[in-house]
Design an enzyme around this catalytic site. Sequence first.
Site, PDB file in Angstrom:
ATOM      1  N   CYS A 133       3.445  11.175   9.458  1.00 36.72           N
ATOM      2  CA  CYS A 133       2.261  10.349   9.190  1.00 36.72           C
ATOM      3  C   CYS A 133       2.565   8.873   9.445  1.00 36.72           C
ATOM      4  O   CYS A 133       1.789   8.167  10.106  1.00 36.72           O
ATOM      5  CB  CYS A 133       1.812  10.578   7.746  1.00 36.72           C
ATOM      6  SG  CYS A 133       0.294   9.709   7.306  1.00 36.72           S
ATOM      7  N   CYS A 214       0.194   2.353   1.364  1.00 42.86           N
ATOM      8  CA  CYS A 214      -0.966   3.244   1.432  1.00 42.86           C
ATOM      9  C   CYS A 214      -1.185   3.933   0.083  1.00 42.86           C
ATOM     10  O   CYS A 214      -0.218   4.265  -0.613  1.00 42.86           O
ATOM     11  CB  CYS A 214      -0.716   4.317   2.479  1.00 42.86           C
ATOM     12  SG  CYS A 214      -0.483   3.689   4.141  1.00 42.86           S
ATOM     13  N   CYS A 217       0.733   7.170  -1.074  1.00 44.60           N
ATOM     14  CA  CYS A 217       2.194   7.089  -1.191  1.00 44.60           C
ATOM     15  C   CYS A 217       2.641   5.929  -2.076  1.00 44.60           C
ATOM     16  O   CYS A 217       3.788   5.484  -1.996  1.00 44.60           O
ATOM     17  CB  CYS A 217       2.809   6.942   0.203  1.00 44.60           C
ATOM     18  SG  CYS A 217       2.350   8.278   1.321  1.00 44.60           S
ATOM     19  N   CYS A 240       9.075   2.957   5.703  1.00 49.48           N
ATOM     20  CA  CYS A 240       8.132   3.684   6.560  1.00 49.48           C
ATOM     21  C   CYS A 240       8.607   3.781   7.992  1.00 49.48           C
ATOM     22  O   CYS A 240       8.077   4.559   8.776  1.00 49.48           O
ATOM     23  CB  CYS A 240       6.766   3.011   6.531  1.00 49.48           C
ATOM     24  SG  CYS A 240       6.814   1.307   7.124  1.00 49.48           S
TER      25      CYS A 240
HETATM   26 FE1  SF4 Z   1       0.945   8.020   5.840  1.00 47.99          FE
HETATM   27 FE2  SF4 Z   1       1.888   7.487   3.407  1.00 47.99          FE
HETATM   28 FE3  SF4 Z   1       3.132   6.516   5.625  1.00 47.99          FE
HETATM   29 FE4  SF4 Z   1       0.738   5.564   4.838  1.00 47.99          FE
HETATM   30  S1  SF4 Z   1       2.716   5.381   3.745  1.00 47.99           S
HETATM   31  S2  SF4 Z   1       1.324   6.064   6.901  1.00 47.99           S
HETATM   32  S3  SF4 Z   1      -0.263   7.462   4.055  1.00 47.99           S
HETATM   33  S4  SF4 Z   1       2.917   8.687   4.966  1.00 47.99           S
END
Ligand code: SF4
Length: 256
Positions: A133, A214, A217, A240
Amino acid sequence: MEPTQGLPEGAAIEDARVRALTTAAALEAQYGRLEPEDIIRVSIERFGAGQVAAVSSFGADSVVLLNMIAEVDRGTPVVFLDTGKHFGETIGYRDQIVADLGLTDLRIITPDEASLANGDPDGTLHGRSTDACCAIRKVEPMARAVAPYAAWFTGRKRFQADSRAVLPVFEAVTSRVRINPLASWSTSDLAGYMRRHDLRENPLVAYGYLSIGCFPCTQPVQPGEDARAGRWAGQAKTECGIHLSGLDQSLDSSGL
Ligand code: SF4
């Protein structure tokens, strides 16, 4: 810092990487111990207005870096990655801060629509693979976002995570330079700066969100917990990928 003309493509890319490493090391030696405001000023002078951007999540303490940048040049491009999964409060806060500081060049970058349609058509990929993701919603868009610039500012600090403990102020990322003016700052430095400059706080901080990404998360943290403990809680994941090698690979693989 474009690839050297006349060299085969692979050699030109390698040449540009070496030059970025040399530039970052020289800047670190000359300016790495300056105050953050001075690091921002010399960086904009060194790379040129329009050649250096700021990347901001408009999170818990993002306004500190943004205020410093606004005091040097309100026209500095400010990049915000709109993953499609931000809290509504963050979007509202982003717009308030842009207005408060008079920032004139906010650039909102979104995930590639085809990648979303293929990889996360129903928006639930974060529940199956946060790495996949983040690759679609953060890493690839980030590579596109910084590609036009020779350098960009981030608000990362050494205290935030073990993975950031030796963070330099100037670091090479492929053929570009990433600049972390607040690398040496502590939580009390940040809080003191926000008080002195009477800066607006992200409303989520009042609910215990001390590091904000986000909504699927991000959780509030308990008193005494590390500020980033609420990010990907319960997983080994702590970043991330936009600040790690994933960004280098994304810049490389897409020819950026
Ligand atoms: Fe996806 Fe969570 Fe990464 Fe945002 S922080 S891009 S929702 S996995």
